[in-house]
Design a protein around this motif. Sequence first.
Motif, PDB file in Angstrom:
ATOM      1  N   GLY A   1      11.729 -13.819  -3.043  1.00  0.00           N
ATOM      2  CA  GLY A   1      12.902 -13.192  -3.657  1.00  0.00           C
ATOM      3  C   GLY A   1      13.264 -11.885  -2.967  1.00  0.00           C
ATOM      4  O   GLY A   1      14.438 -11.580  -2.748  1.00  0.00           O
ATOM      5  N   LEU A   2      12.238 -11.112  -2.599  1.00  0.00           N
ATOM      6  CA  LEU A   2      12.492  -9.827  -1.937  1.00  0.00           C
ATOM      7  C   LEU A   2      13.161 -10.036  -0.586  1.00  0.00           C
ATOM      8  O   LEU A   2      14.099  -9.332  -0.224  1.00  0.00           O
ATOM      9  CB  LEU A   2      11.162  -9.066  -1.740  1.00  0.00           C
ATOM     10  N   MET A   3      12.667 -11.049   0.146  1.00  0.00           N
ATOM     11  CA  MET A   3      13.255 -11.288   1.469  1.00  0.00           C
ATOM     12  C   MET A   3      14.696 -11.770   1.324  1.00  0.00           C
ATOM     13  O   MET A   3      15.572 -11.342   2.073  1.00  0.00           O
ATOM     14  CB  MET A   3      12.394 -12.278   2.263  1.00  0.00           C
ATOM     15  N   ALA A   4      14.930 -12.634   0.340  1.00  0.00           N
ATOM     16  CA  ALA A   4      16.300 -13.124   0.131  1.00  0.00           C
ATOM     17  C   ALA A   4      17.219 -11.958  -0.247  1.00  0.00           C
ATOM     18  O   ALA A   4      18.312 -11.796   0.299  1.00  0.00           O
ATOM     19  CB  ALA A   4      16.304 -14.194  -0.952  1.00  0.00           C
ATOM     20  N   GLU A   5      16.735 -11.111  -1.152  1.00  0.00           N
ATOM     21  CA  GLU A   5      17.529  -9.963  -1.621  1.00  0.00           C
ATOM     22  C   GLU A   5      17.887  -9.036  -0.463  1.00  0.00           C
ATOM     23  O   GLU A   5      18.956  -8.428  -0.451  1.00  0.00           O
ATOM     24  CB  GLU A   5      16.673  -9.210  -2.667  1.00  0.00           C
TER      25      GLU A   5
ATOM     26  N   GLY B   1       1.469  -8.600  -7.846  1.00  0.00           N
ATOM     27  CA  GLY B   1       2.814  -8.274  -8.331  1.00  0.00           C
ATOM     28  C   GLY B   1       3.844  -8.332  -7.205  1.00  0.00           C
ATOM     29  O   GLY B   1       5.002  -8.689  -7.420  1.00  0.00           O
ATOM     30  N   VAL B   2       3.420  -7.975  -5.994  1.00  0.00           N
ATOM     31  CA  VAL B   2       4.305  -8.058  -4.826  1.00  0.00           C
ATOM     32  C   VAL B   2       4.297  -9.482  -4.276  1.00  0.00           C
ATOM     33  O   VAL B   2       5.343 -10.063  -3.992  1.00  0.00           O
ATOM     34  CB  VAL B   2       3.858  -7.050  -3.737  1.00  0.00           C
TER      35      VAL B   2
ATOM     36  N   PHE C   1       0.830  -1.211   0.000  1.00  0.00           N
ATOM     37  CA  PHE C   1       0.000   0.000   0.000  1.00  0.00           C
ATOM     38  C   PHE C   1       0.866   1.263   0.000  1.00  0.00           C
ATOM     39  O   PHE C   1       0.559   2.240  -0.676  1.00  0.00           O
ATOM     40  CB  PHE C   1      -0.936   0.010   1.213  1.00  0.00           C
ATOM     41  N   LYS C   2       1.958   1.224   0.770  1.00  0.00           N
ATOM     42  CA  LYS C   2       2.867   2.380   0.803  1.00  0.00           C
ATOM     43  C   LYS C   2       3.417   2.650  -0.603  1.00  0.00           C
ATOM     44  O   LYS C   2       3.436   3.788  -1.070  1.00  0.00           O
ATOM     45  CB  LYS C   2       4.045   2.113   1.747  1.00  0.00           C
ATOM     46  N   GLY C   3       3.890   1.579  -1.239  1.00  0.00           N
ATOM     47  CA  GLY C   3       4.488   1.736  -2.566  1.00  0.00           C
ATOM     48  C   GLY C   3       3.468   2.176  -3.598  1.00  0.00           C
ATOM     49  O   GLY C   3       3.766   2.964  -4.502  1.00  0.00           O
ATOM     50  N   TYR C   4       2.236   1.670  -3.469  1.00  0.00           N
ATOM     51  CA  TYR C   4       1.179   2.020  -4.422  1.00  0.00           C
ATOM     52  C   TYR C   4       0.848   3.510  -4.322  1.00  0.00           C
ATOM     53  O   TYR C   4       0.761   4.217  -5.332  1.00  0.00           O
ATOM     54  CB  TYR C   4      -0.064   1.172  -4.133  1.00  0.00           C
ATOM     55  N   LEU C   5       0.680   3.994  -3.070  1.00  0.00           N
ATOM     56  CA  LEU C   5       0.326   5.410  -2.901  1.00  0.00           C
ATOM     57  C   LEU C   5       1.480   6.315  -3.322  1.00  0.00           C
ATOM     58  O   LEU C   5       1.266   7.406  -3.847  1.00  0.00           O
ATOM     59  CB  LEU C   5      -0.056   5.686  -1.432  1.00  0.00           C
TER      60      LEU C   5
ATOM     61  N   ALA D   1       4.773  -2.438  -6.581  1.00  0.00           N
ATOM     62  CA  ALA D   1       3.394  -2.119  -6.187  1.00  0.00           C
ATOM     63  C   ALA D   1       2.745  -1.252  -7.268  1.00  0.00           C
ATOM     64  O   ALA D   1       2.256  -0.161  -7.000  1.00  0.00           O
ATOM     65  CB  ALA D   1       3.395  -1.407  -4.841  1.00  0.00           C
ATOM     66  N   LYS D   2       2.735  -1.791  -8.482  1.00  0.00           N
ATOM     67  CA  LYS D   2       2.274  -1.001  -9.637  1.00  0.00           C
ATOM     68  C   LYS D   2       0.774  -1.048  -9.771  1.00  0.00           C
ATOM     69  O   LYS D   2       0.129  -0.090 -10.152  1.00  0.00           O
ATOM     70  CB  LYS D   2       2.877  -1.575 -10.914  1.00  0.00           C
TER      71      LYS D   2
END
Length: 413
Positions: A401-405, A394-395, A86-90, A388-389
């Motif tokens: 992968g995000l957590m590993a990165e 999408g997330v 939600f943060k990224g979307y806004l 968050a497009k």
Amino acid sequence: MDTAPTREAALARLAAFLPAAGRRYAETRNADDGPLPEGRGNVSQLSPWLHAGVIGAPEVLKAVLGQHSPRGAEKFIAEVFWRIYFKGYLEQRPAIWDDYCKGRNGALAAIERNAGLRTAYGQAVEGRTGIEAFDVWARELVETGYLHNHARMWFASIWIFTLKLDWRLGADVFLRHLMDADAASNTLSWRWVAGLHTKGKHYLARADNIARYTAGRPEGALAAAGLAGDEAEPLTEPQDYARQKLDLPARATAADLAQPFALLLHDEAAHHAPLALPAVPALVIGAGRPDARSPHAIGSHARSFAAGALASGVAEAAAAFACPAVKWRAGEPLAPLLAQAGVERIALPYLPAGWTRDALWPDLAPLVAEGRVVTLLTDLDRATWPLAKAGFFGVAKAIDGLMAECGIAGAAR
Ligand SMILES: Cc1cc2nc3c(=O)[nH]c(=O)nc-3n(C[C@H](O)[C@H](O)[C@H](O)COP(=O)(O)OP(=O)(O)OC[C@H]3O[C@@H](n4cnc5c(N)ncnc54)[C@H](O)[C@@H]3O)c2cc1C
């Protein structure tokens, strides 16, 4: 439950919840068992501390993965990512927040002009609609500063489709009273319930569903007679919010903060611990503006949590870095404070779209233009926000992968 606005209380709450973050959470999270003194066992109730930045999503995820496998805690992990989504979307559609503020101001003015509307709004806010469940939640919101997620969904749905009140008035009531009030999660969740976030897909509260998931409350299952039926149409709006490109700061380095600098803590980043500062500040500035969330007065729980989180965060940062601390209220001159402390730069935890940015940005923008501000953003936000497009999917599909990165892993089986 201890809702002290401190990091100590946040860590204690996290530790107490951890055993339940796996299967128990997945199986029981939808139940609204009411505000128990020892806290609800089925959900974390970490949201006030997460919103205030007293504890960070990466450390919560790491702690969960210390006790559960990624699959076992899949549901809880996904919910934490909903907040980041939600943060990224806004952030990519800040006009949604600006339009919400304008629309809310218009709706508040309409209440002043229209006696019938004023009565209906007063009944809803004070819990006098005659719909038992709704009235219980309206009072619980004011009396505790928290509502269970399912209750928020039902409440928003009844507000919009049964009481037919403007969604922005309901979102404003939530922002004024929730200890976790968050511009992104709140505005976009209200829009989701209304059918504006996922266009044409609204959420309709049903009495049988409410009775089923409130059966564990001390007063027994809540009744909800007379709710809008399936014929209620989703809301529509003329705007189509185009996505704008994110301009996210790179990870701050010690070289960026080589000269004496001030750490500015604000209502969404009230503690230094989740910030992973690469250098030691010479000054801590506390810049709170919780009242900027609404033109109306904010509730006592929301106000005292926000003020307390910043006060304890500033005190703990000053002690940890052995440096002085000052309070600064946006609108007051900032440059003399910096000059007096002999600091040139400010380390500023990212100000996401919302009232904190609205309140602080006019004073900070000139310093940004002069290159005197180093913005801090977590690796997890930097990696997740661009995904968050559109919808959450999408997330969701990128979570592992995000957590590993971002180095978020645990020792669990
Ligand atoms: C109409 C409406 C308004 C809302 N307003 C807010 C708000 O102002 N601030 C806020 O933080 N959340 C908001 N939410 C989301 C959600 O209800 C709360 O985050 C959650 O109830 C907090 O309780 P918890 O910490 O026990 O959550 P848990 O179930 O323990 O989840 C852990 C964490 O994940 C995040 N999370 C969980 N569910 C959601 C969700 N649906 N959306 C976004 N993040 C989530 C929160 O940070 C939460 O602390 C709203 C939801 C609705 C339907």
